[in-house]
Structure formats: C-alpha cells, structure tokens
Design a protein around this motif. Structure first.
Motif, short mmCIF file in Angstrom:
data_model
loop_
_atom_site.label_atom_id
_atom_site.label_comp_id
_atom_site.label_asym_id
_atom_site.label_seq_id
_atom_site.Cartn_x
_atom_site.Cartn_y
_atom_site.Cartn_z
N CYS A 480 -6.97 -1.25 2.86
CA CYS A 480 -5.97 -2.06 3.54
C CYS A 480 -5.05 -2.70 2.51
N HIS A 481 -4.00 -3.36 3.00
CA HIS A 481 -2.98 -3.97 2.13
C HIS A 481 -2.49 -2.95 1.10
N GLY A 482 -2.21 -1.74 1.57
CA GLY A 482 -1.83 -0.67 0.67
C GLY A 482 -0.44 -0.14 0.93
N SER A 483 -0.06 0.86 0.12
CA SER A 483 1.25 1.49 0.24
C SER A 483 1.13 2.93 -0.20
N ALA A 484 1.51 3.85 0.68
CA ALA A 484 1.46 5.26 0.34
C ALA A 484 2.44 5.60 -0.78
N SER A 486 3.48 3.47 -3.31
CA SER A 486 3.11 2.87 -4.60
C SER A 486 1.69 3.19 -5.03
N GLY A 487 0.82 3.46 -4.08
CA GLY A 487 -0.58 3.70 -4.41
C GLY A 487 -1.43 2.45 -4.48
N ASP A 488 -0.82 1.27 -4.25
CA ASP A 488 -1.58 0.01 -4.25
C ASP A 488 -2.47 -0.04 -3.01
N ARG A 489 -3.65 -0.67 -3.15
CA ARG A 489 -4.53 -0.83 -1.99
C ARG A 489 -5.81 -1.53 -2.41
N TYR A 490 -6.51 -2.10 -1.42
CA TYR A 490 -7.88 -2.57 -1.59
C TYR A 490 -8.79 -1.54 -0.91
N GLU A 491 -9.73 -0.99 -1.65
CA GLU A 491 -10.66 0.00 -1.10
C GLU A 491 -12.02 -0.64 -0.84
N PHE A 492 -12.60 -0.31 0.30
CA PHE A 492 -13.93 -0.78 0.70
C PHE A 492 -14.79 0.47 0.88
N GLY A 493 -15.70 0.72 -0.06
CA GLY A 493 -16.41 1.98 -0.04
C GLY A 493 -17.91 1.86 0.09
N VAL A 494 -18.51 2.90 0.65
CA VAL A 494 -19.97 3.05 0.69
C VAL A 494 -20.30 4.40 0.05
N VAL A 530 -16.37 -2.00 8.30
CA VAL A 530 -15.34 -2.93 8.73
C VAL A 530 -14.90 -3.72 7.49
N ALA A 531 -13.58 -3.80 7.29
CA ALA A 531 -13.03 -4.51 6.14
C ALA A 531 -11.98 -5.49 6.60
N GLU A 532 -11.92 -6.63 5.93
CA GLU A 532 -10.93 -7.65 6.24
C GLU A 532 -10.11 -7.95 5.00
N CYS A 533 -8.78 -7.91 5.14
CA CYS A 533 -7.86 -8.39 4.12
C CYS A 533 -7.09 -9.54 4.75
N ALA A 534 -7.45 -10.77 4.42
CA ALA A 534 -6.90 -11.95 5.07
C ALA A 534 -6.07 -12.74 4.08
N ASP A 535 -4.82 -12.95 4.41
CA ASP A 535 -3.96 -13.77 3.56
C ASP A 535 -4.40 -15.22 3.68
N VAL A 536 -4.70 -15.85 2.55
CA VAL A 536 -5.23 -17.21 2.52
C VAL A 536 -4.16 -18.15 1.97
N GLY A 537 -3.94 -19.25 2.67
CA GLY A 537 -2.99 -20.24 2.20
C GLY A 537 -1.56 -19.79 2.41
N SER A 538 -0.64 -20.60 1.98
CA SER A 538 0.79 -20.31 2.13
C SER A 538 1.31 -19.61 0.89
N GLY A 539 2.36 -18.83 1.07
CA GLY A 539 2.99 -18.18 -0.07
C GLY A 539 2.29 -16.94 -0.56
N GLY A 540 1.23 -16.48 0.14
CA GLY A 540 0.56 -15.25 -0.27
C GLY A 540 -0.14 -15.37 -1.61
N LEU A 564 -2.36 -8.23 -3.36
CA LEU A 564 -1.56 -7.30 -2.59
C LEU A 564 -1.20 -7.91 -1.25
N GLY A 565 -0.06 -7.53 -0.73
CA GLY A 565 0.38 -8.05 0.56
C GLY A 565 0.21 -7.04 1.67
N SER A 566 0.56 -7.46 2.89
CA SER A 566 0.43 -6.60 4.06
C SER A 566 1.24 -5.33 3.89
N GLY A 567 0.70 -4.24 4.39
CA GLY A 567 1.39 -2.97 4.28
C GLY A 567 0.78 -1.93 5.19
N GLU A 568 0.07 -0.99 4.57
CA GLU A 568 -0.56 0.08 5.33
C GLU A 568 -2.07 0.01 5.15
#
Length: 595
Positions: A480-484, A486-494, A530-540, A564-568
């Motif tokens: 989540c919070h990724g971009s096709a 740029s390649g940025d993202r948070y990965e949650f793997g097993v 299940v993965a959560e990417c939650a923006d915490v506080g103001s200003g990202g 990373l910010g909201s994206g894909e």
C-alpha cells in the motif's frame, strides 16, 4: 459513520461502561469486525511511569493463550490516550447470572469449574497472575465461561506492585493478599475456589458486611461451602487452603476436576464447550450463531480485559452502591497493609462501592498436605459421569463453522480480478486471471508486483487479500501507499517458513526493513493478509503500519522518515531461490481507515 472517534485505527461506536481508569467502547476494527476497546484516561496515559508499566504489562497479557479466556488482541498509545483491545465475548458475567437466575448446578457448574481452571492454566503459563479473579470477571458465553481482566496483571515478580499493596476484591482475596504478602499463582487458585463456591451456592464464601470484617474472616476462618456437590466441595476446600503451598496448581486443579484425567488445554476447552448449556434468558447467540471475536452487539454484556494498576474499568454491569439479592461482587478495593492494620479500607480508584449484605459464615477448611491430587483423595479417584462421555466425544468432534461478518461489503473497492488487473508475461514473470483468482508467477531474482485498478482513499487505507503459495519458496503479500510509476511502496509479506515482514521500498534503493523477519502463525494453505497504512497526525509526518495474518495482529510499526503517502495498493510475489514462485490470490479489497 461520520463523527466517530478513531483510536489506534479502531472506530469507537458507543460507550459500554465507565470507571475511574477510563471507558470501555464497542468499536469497529480495521478489518471490519467488532471488539471491546478500553480507553485509559489521558491524565494517566501522560504519566511516563504509567506508560512504561502499561507497555510492560500488556506485553505479558498478550502472551496468554486463548483457552477459556478473552484474549488481549491489541494495545497501544495514541497521543495522550492508552488503549487496550480485547476479543469480544458475548454473554452476561457470572455475578449477573447468579443474581438474576440463581446458583449454577449440574454440568454447567462443573463446566464452569473446568473452564476457569483451564483459563488459569493459560494465564499462569504466560507468567501472569490475575490477582482479581471474581464472578464479574467471568463471562458466560454461548460456548462456555471466559475469564477476563487478566489483561494488565503484574508479571510474577517478588518486586512487583502486588507485593507492596493489596489489590483485588475483598470477597475473593487470598489470605496472603490480605496480609500484603507477595502474590503468586496460588492466589488465583484460592480465588477460583471462592468463585466456584459463589456460583454453586449464591453466597459469598466469607459472607458480607464491612470489608474489614470479611478480610478478618478470610485470614482466620474457613469458607462456607455447604450446598456444594461433595466431590466439587473437596476440590474447592483444597484450593482455598490458608497457606499457598497447600493449594494445587491450576494444572493439578484441572486434573482433579477431570477425575485424574490429564487433558491438554485445547481438549479441556472443547470439553467445556460441548458440555455447557449456559444461563437462560440472558444474552444469547446472535441470529443463532456465536460470533467468536467479532464483537458485541446492542444489548450484549461486554467487558474488556485488564485491570490497570489494580483498578478495573467497569462495563454496564459494574457494582452499584446497593445490592439486592446475591450481590454483584465486582467492586475493587485498594488496601495497603497499613490501612488493613488500622481497620480502614480505602475505596477503589474507580470510586466503586463494595457492599454486600450477606450473612457471615464460619467453618474451617482442612489444610492440604500439598501432595498430588490422587494422594489427597476426593474426586481424584472419582470420574464425574459427564467427563468420560465428553472426553470420548471430543476425540471425534468437528467444531462447526464460525460465522463471521463480511468485512468488505459496501466498502470503496473489492476486486474482481477480471476488472482491469494487468495480465500477461513480463521480465519479472507472469500474471493471469484463472477463474475468479489472480495468479502471479515470479521469476527467480525478481519481485513481481501488480497494482489494483483503483487508487487508495485519502487519509489511510486497509488492504486485504487471501492468497496461497502453489509452487516454489519465497514471500508474498500485499502493498500500500505505493506508485506503479515510481516503485515506492510498503510491502507486507508472509513466507512459507512462517515469517512476516514489513518493508519500505523506493526505486533504486535497497528495501528498508521496518519489521521482521519475525515468526508468526502462517498457514501452509490459504492465508488472509490484512495491512494498514494509516496517516498519523497532520502534514503527513508519520505513517502507522500494522499487519494481521489470519485475523491475528502480528506486526505494528511506524515510519516517520520521509514516509510514503496515499497512492496505489496491490499484491506481490518474490521467490527466494532459483525456482519460480507461484501464488494464487483469491480476493483483494481496500478500505479506508476512517469512515
């Protein structure tokens, strides 16, 4: 659900109870279920010493196995608020049931005794002492009793707070607790005896009156047990021996109750569930189904787990200043040794009143010789009639399906993989839709990751997928919070080896591990991630990251370093050997963290 307060990703729906330490709320979890969330008052959570103690004790509570307990699922600090999340147990507490329907008897009383003993075995096995076992801390679910409020109990430690003050409910304190001595698991076994005596007779084991009088009787007299079944009475008497060394352990207690049969905690739990019929006309199943862990519904009795620093957060069934009939003995007293010596009993931190107008009782109990259950006689040589049949039946039990509410219905995006997901071959491997599933085959040395055809909602996202490894070894999961582009993202793997990871990736850089690899309960078949990417506080300025595998929270971390910010969002597969890795994704969904 606009206007709801969200703490730690849990949307608070309504208050279930209040006390001196905070409030208990019915809440919606990030995965769409329900839970009980105990929110501690900000003035306590701001205290650094409290925060350290809270974190330490929650860590201990989370080690407690789930057998006949309402386990702690999650906890954290959200700004100035500490919160504790527990599994939902639907049903009244034992105090309410006895008050409204009278004492338990027969197989229900026996199943209650076995269930609480099983729970104590799980609690003590994690190195935790409950210290406040009482009828209001036993919930009567449709499947049997569940012990609560062990959630922030002190670890077994001679230097712990338990050795410096008396924390608990007077009616069920052990003599050493009254004397202000260090507490061990034997204090919980003593309280078990008092709870079973209350459940089977409707009376407090040492009567009512002023707390100082009750405490005196606990130290100097025996409990009143007339009216209990003779075999059960023998076990209760030994559990309520004056000296801790004269009491059985929780495991010995369970063996005595089972007529000398030694059962695993899992089997003992099944015995209880197959035997239990439960109280009538109180809180029953929802639409004929018990939603294990799904959360309370309107009208249900709900308690979260865990006295904090000796004071309980009450549910709607907390103690009142006046008790009619068999008392709801849920008051909590904080008594220092000095106060006890002077005969002055301090009210609890929650301000509750302990008042039980029940005649006093006498009658001394015989001290146990501390030997094995078989050496002491009683039910150690007697098998209750229901035990043999149930133990045989359990060997062939197939537990029915657990009904769980649909988590993603009506949410922003749920995948039909045929809906614009990328397919075909690439340098990294192959992606194709097979029936209703999405299959990724990643080549050795590559990470094959694909984007869902929908952007994340602003402000944070929860991503869910069901997947199974079909060929090869390596890791797979969601991002989540990724971009096709740029390649940025948070990965949650097993991985097939039972490891979980959270990794931050940026184009042209080596992945940054934020969590793990760490062991988790990963199925050899299909896993729900299940993965959560939650923006915490103001200003990202920070992103909170949490991960669940098969409905268990397995990882929690935050990223405040150029987050990373909201994206894909999407799915991925990455082999760890020379063989290709093939993963079949059966579902995919995204949801916003706040409504």
């Amino acid at each position: 659900m606009s206007g709801e307060r969200v703490i730690g990703g849990y949307a608070l729906r309504r208050v279930l109870g209040r006390g001196g330490m905070g409030e208990v709320h019915l809440a919606t979890t990030p995965t769409g279920g329900l839970a009980a969330v105990k929110v501690i008052h900000p003035e306590l959570a701001r205290d650094p010493a409290f925060r350290r103690r809270f974190e330490r004790e929650v860590a201990a509570a989370r080690r407690v196995a789930r057998f006949c307990t309402a386990p702690v699922l999650d906890a954290g600090l959200d700004g100035d608020v500490a919160y504790l999340v527990t599994e939902y147990v639907k049903g009244p507490d034992l105090a309410q049931a006895v008050r409204e329907q009278g004492p338990l008897s027969g197989s229900d009383l026996e199943a209650l005794a076995v269930g609480i003993a099983t729970a104590l075995g799980a609690i003590h096995g994690a190195g935790v002492v409950h210290r406040d076992l009482k009828p209001s801390n036993v919930l009567l679910s449709p499947l049997g009793p569940r012990v609560i409020d062990f959630g922030i109990a002190q670890l077994v430690d001679a230097d712990s707070l338990a050795s410096q003050a008396i924390l608990g409910t007077p009616a069920f304190m052990a003599p050493e607790q009254v004397r202000g001595e260090p507490l061990g698991p034997a204090a919980d076994v003593y309280a078990w005896g008092g709870v079973i005596a209350f459940a089977g007779t409707g009376r407090l084991p040492f009567g009512g009156g002023a707390p100082a009088e009750v405490l005196y009787r606990i130290v100097n007299e025996g409990p009143r047990l007339d009216g209990l079944d003779e075999g059960l009475r023998d076990v209760v008497e030994r559990a309520m021996a004056k000296e801790p060394r004269g009491r059985p352990t929780a495991q010995q207690l369970l063996a005595s109750l089972m007529g000398g049969t030694h059962l695993t905690p899992a089997t003992a739990t099944q015995v209880v569930e197959r035997t239990w019929t439960g109280p009538r006309g109180l809180a029953g199943p929802v639409d004929g189904a018990f939603l294990r862990g799904a959360g309370p519904v309107d009208g249900a009795s709900v308690r979260s787990a865990g006295p904090v620093d000796g004071a309980s957060v009450r549910s709607a069934h907390g103690i009142s200043a006046s008790v009619q009939g068999p008392p709801d003995v849920s008051g909590t007293a904080l008594v220092t040794p000095a106060a006890h010596a002077s005969g002055q009993i301090a009210p609890s931190a929650s301000g509750d009143v302990w008042d039980a107008a029940v005649p006093s009782a006498s009658g001394r109990n015989a001290l146990s010789d501390g030997g094995s259950p078989q050496a002491r006689g009683g039910v150690a040589r007697r098998r209750w009639p229901w035990v043999a049949a149930i133990v045989v039946a359990v060997a062939a039990v197939v537990v029915g399906p657990v009904v769980v509410p649909r988590m993603w219905e009506g949410r922003p995006y749920t995948a039909g993989f045929g809906d614009s997901w990328a397919t075909g071959a690439s340098d990294g491997g192959d992606a194709r839709v097979t029936g209703s599933d999405y299959v990724l085959t990643a080549k050795p040395g590559w990470r094959l990751w694909k984007s869902a055809p929908a952007r994340e909602p602003d402000g944070g996202v929860v991503v869910s997928a069901k997947a199974r490894r079909e060929q090869g070894s390596g890791e797979y999961g969601v991002w989540c919070h990724g971009s096709a582009s740029s390649g940025d993202r948070y990965e949650f793997g097993v991985s097939g080896s039972g490891q979980v990871t959270i990794v931050k990736r940026r184009t042209g850089q080596k992945g940054t591990p934020l969590y793990g690899p760490a062991a988790a309960k990963v199925s050899a078949g299909t896993n729900r991630i299940v993965a959560e990417c939650a923006d915490v506080g103001s200003g990202g300025g920070k992103v909170g990251l949490r991960m669940w595998v098969n409905e268990r929270l397995v990882a929690e971390v935050s990223d405040a370093s150029d987050p990373l910010g909201s994206g894909e969002a999407g799915v991925y597969a990455a082999p760890d050997a020379k063989e290709a890795l093939r993963v079949r994704f059966e579902s995919f969904a995204t949801d916003r963290t706040k409504d």
